[in-house]
Scaffold this motif. Sequence first.
Motif, PDB file in Angstrom:
ATOM      1  N   GLY A 116     -10.724 -32.404 -25.041  1.00  0.00           N
ATOM      2  CA  GLY A 116     -11.406 -32.291 -23.756  1.00  0.00           C
ATOM      3  C   GLY A 116     -12.763 -31.633 -23.872  1.00  0.00           C
ATOM      4  O   GLY A 116     -13.726 -32.045 -23.214  1.00  0.00           O
ATOM      5  N   ARG A 156     -20.341 -36.037 -22.659  1.00  0.00           N
ATOM      6  CA  ARG A 156     -20.760 -36.585 -21.370  1.00  0.00           C
ATOM      7  C   ARG A 156     -21.909 -35.787 -20.767  1.00  0.00           C
ATOM      8  O   ARG A 156     -22.788 -36.335 -20.087  1.00  0.00           O
ATOM      9  CB  ARG A 156     -19.570 -36.614 -20.404  1.00  0.00           C
ATOM     10  CG  ARG A 156     -18.547 -37.696 -20.705  1.00  0.00           C
ATOM     11  CD  ARG A 156     -19.163 -39.073 -20.640  1.00  0.00           C
ATOM     12  NE  ARG A 156     -18.168 -40.138 -20.730  1.00  0.00           N
ATOM     13  CZ  ARG A 156     -18.467 -41.413 -20.852  1.00  0.00           C
ATOM     14  NH1 ARG A 156     -19.747 -41.780 -20.896  1.00  0.00           N
ATOM     15  NH2 ARG A 156     -17.535 -42.337 -20.917  1.00  0.00           N
ATOM     16  N   ASP A 185     -22.548 -40.891 -17.830  1.00  0.00           N
ATOM     17  CA  ASP A 185     -21.462 -41.859 -17.691  1.00  0.00           C
ATOM     18  C   ASP A 185     -21.800 -43.148 -18.435  1.00  0.00           C
ATOM     19  O   ASP A 185     -22.909 -43.345 -18.920  1.00  0.00           O
ATOM     20  CB  ASP A 185     -21.223 -42.163 -16.212  1.00  0.00           C
ATOM     21  CG  ASP A 185     -20.751 -40.931 -15.444  1.00  0.00           C
ATOM     22  OD1 ASP A 185     -20.108 -40.063 -16.067  1.00  0.00           O
ATOM     23  OD2 ASP A 185     -21.040 -40.852 -14.232  1.00  0.00           O
ATOM     24  N   GLN A 196     -15.196 -34.199 -25.235  1.00  0.00           N
ATOM     25  CA  GLN A 196     -15.515 -35.219 -24.237  1.00  0.00           C
ATOM     26  C   GLN A 196     -16.504 -34.680 -23.202  1.00  0.00           C
ATOM     27  O   GLN A 196     -17.489 -35.338 -22.850  1.00  0.00           O
ATOM     28  CB  GLN A 196     -14.237 -35.686 -23.550  1.00  0.00           C
ATOM     29  CG  GLN A 196     -13.301 -36.491 -24.440  1.00  0.00           C
ATOM     30  CD  GLN A 196     -11.991 -36.794 -23.745  1.00  0.00           C
ATOM     31  OE1 GLN A 196     -11.971 -37.177 -22.574  1.00  0.00           O
ATOM     32  NE2 GLN A 196     -10.885 -36.610 -24.440  1.00  0.00           N
ATOM     33  N   ARG A 197     -16.246 -33.478 -22.707  1.00  0.00           N
ATOM     34  CA  ARG A 197     -17.136 -32.908 -21.687  1.00  0.00           C
ATOM     35  C   ARG A 197     -18.532 -32.667 -22.252  1.00  0.00           C
ATOM     36  O   ARG A 197     -19.541 -32.968 -21.597  1.00  0.00           O
ATOM     37  CB  ARG A 197     -16.543 -31.605 -21.158  1.00  0.00           C
ATOM     38  CG  ARG A 197     -15.299 -31.807 -20.288  1.00  0.00           C
ATOM     39  CD  ARG A 197     -14.891 -30.501 -19.623  1.00  0.00           C
ATOM     40  NE  ARG A 197     -14.476 -29.488 -20.598  1.00  0.00           N
ATOM     41  CZ  ARG A 197     -13.232 -29.362 -21.068  1.00  0.00           C
ATOM     42  NH1 ARG A 197     -12.288 -30.194 -20.669  1.00  0.00           N
ATOM     43  NH2 ARG A 197     -12.930 -28.411 -21.928  1.00  0.00           N
ATOM     44  N   GLU A 246      -7.072 -42.243 -27.026  1.00  0.00           N
ATOM     45  CA  GLU A 246      -7.312 -41.678 -25.703  1.00  0.00           C
ATOM     46  C   GLU A 246      -8.717 -41.086 -25.594  1.00  0.00           C
ATOM     47  O   GLU A 246      -9.389 -41.239 -24.563  1.00  0.00           O
ATOM     48  CB  GLU A 246      -6.252 -40.621 -25.390  1.00  0.00           C
ATOM     49  CG  GLU A 246      -4.839 -41.178 -25.268  1.00  0.00           C
ATOM     50  CD  GLU A 246      -4.737 -42.291 -24.250  1.00  0.00           C
ATOM     51  OE1 GLU A 246      -5.281 -42.138 -23.129  1.00  0.00           O
ATOM     52  OE2 GLU A 246      -4.136 -43.333 -24.568  1.00  0.00           O
ATOM     53  N   MET A 247      -9.164 -40.416 -26.653  1.00  0.00           N
ATOM     54  CA  MET A 247     -10.509 -39.851 -26.630  1.00  0.00           C
ATOM     55  C   MET A 247     -11.547 -40.967 -26.567  1.00  0.00           C
ATOM     56  O   MET A 247     -12.525 -40.904 -25.815  1.00  0.00           O
ATOM     57  CB  MET A 247     -10.732 -38.981 -27.874  1.00  0.00           C
ATOM     58  CG  MET A 247     -11.967 -38.104 -27.785  1.00  0.00           C
ATOM     59  SD  MET A 247     -12.393 -37.244 -29.342  1.00  0.00           S
ATOM     60  CE  MET A 247     -10.781 -36.918 -30.040  1.00  0.00           C
ATOM     61  N   ARG A 302     -11.175 -44.055 -25.458  1.00  0.00           N
ATOM     62  CA  ARG A 302     -11.128 -44.707 -24.147  1.00  0.00           C
ATOM     63  C   ARG A 302     -11.928 -43.896 -23.120  1.00  0.00           C
ATOM     64  O   ARG A 302     -12.681 -44.460 -22.320  1.00  0.00           O
ATOM     65  CB  ARG A 302      -9.684 -44.858 -23.684  1.00  0.00           C
ATOM     66  CG  ARG A 302      -9.545 -45.668 -22.381  1.00  0.00           C
ATOM     67  CD  ARG A 302      -8.190 -45.412 -21.727  1.00  0.00           C
ATOM     68  NE  ARG A 302      -7.094 -45.759 -22.595  1.00  0.00           N
ATOM     69  CZ  ARG A 302      -6.581 -46.986 -22.701  1.00  0.00           C
ATOM     70  NH1 ARG A 302      -7.093 -47.976 -22.007  1.00  0.00           N
ATOM     71  NH2 ARG A 302      -5.545 -47.206 -23.505  1.00  0.00           N
ATOM     72  N   ALA A 303     -11.760 -42.569 -23.148  1.00  0.00           N
ATOM     73  CA  ALA A 303     -12.463 -41.714 -22.184  1.00  0.00           C
ATOM     74  C   ALA A 303     -13.973 -41.790 -22.356  1.00  0.00           C
ATOM     75  O   ALA A 303     -14.718 -41.588 -21.389  1.00  0.00           O
ATOM     76  CB  ALA A 303     -11.979 -40.274 -22.330  1.00  0.00           C
TER      77      ALA A 303
END
Length: 443
Positions: free
Chosen positions: A324, A331, A336, A327-328, A98-99, A101-102
């Motif tokens: 999370g 990014r 993106d 990920q933040r 999941e990480m 993929r994000a």
Amino acid sequence: MQTFSQDAFDPTVVGTEPRPAPGEEGTASYTDADTERWAAEPAKSKHRTPFERDRARVVHSSGLRRLGAKTQVLTPGSDDFVRTRLTHSLEVAQVGREMGRALGCDPDLVDTACLTHDLGHPPFGHNGERALADIAAGIGGFEGNAQTLRLLTRLEPKIIADDGAPRGLNLTRASLDASVKYPWRLGEGPPRPDGRSTHKFGVYPDDAPVFAWLRQGAPRGGVRCMEAQVMDLADDISYSVHDVEDAVVGGRVDLRLLDDEAERARVVEHVRSWYGGWHDPDALDAALCRLRDTGYLVTDFDGSRGSLAALKDATSQLIGRFSGAAQRATRDVYGDGPLTRYSARLVVPDETADEILALKGVAVTYVMAPREAEPVYGAQREIVADLVTALADRAPVALEPAFAADWAEAADDDARLRVVVDQVASLTDVSAMQLHARLVRKP
């Protein structure tokens, strides 16, 4: 901020610009070199991507099945609830997939790396690993991660090259690279903050050829690809959260202890003792307080379905909190778009890294450290050492057929010892004890 790589990223050595593999959806950010296999194979069906095939090969491997009977923290069978290496690997794969993929990684590629990350671990967990490391010190050492590479590229039966040499599962270059958590030999890793070399490593000397092949296009200096960094963080997250969950259910820790300043200090000291004295004790204490103040930590566990549900929700919340945040932060740096291979570095906020480490410290303090003094711990190391001696003395007769063939082809005593270590490392906790009972007679 922390990044999950040890040296400066140099984008000039990455290689060709990414382009899609014709007809294979899901690999658009990966090159033909990324999907190349060490041993050429006939053209496959276009219904699956190369990374989907890699994942399938791991799922069907004997090495993955054996993890179901290998120690994670507590011995399999000691409790119906505790995790084994297999359940841990499945959980790491879910978090990592999941990480990844994000962040734009191919999810099957990350899934494969997560499923493989513990394949090389021997019976009895890190206890067995230390025993084999002592035995193999003169032949390039032993490390579960280096053994994983050996299993994936040599020991797991799937593909045999035209010259008769085993090629293991013959995964793609990108999948193998993503599975290498420590891309260096023993003693060649980046220095720790205390100036000493890390004891972790990912390749033995006689596996250097395939290691050089899979690292083609990688930056120098032990830099890991993005997918390997995601796998590593997913492992740390799962390790920290799920080991504490097991400890709470098993009655080994009451998290109300974290209200006590002295108990938090104990945890902090265990972190510094096990993971490095350079870690800031004030930052670790602050991390424990933040975790306590989230309200996620279950402090009134009584074994009821309600408390079990609350505990499970807590693990989910913590996984989301840690993943999370990374990920933040990543990014925020890279924006993106897909972040794959060597196009980016995983960014982990310092506070998040401290919280993960502090949570690991809870499991160390109340579960792992106390086990060090238990008689069974010493007995497990003795079983491993006895097995190496007995198999070496009775080889090749006592070896399994595949390892007996490796023994016959070994060039010298060092190579023959490596074969014996390979067999012992392949054993589960149960099969190690059973083989020991057959081969070793104790007064």
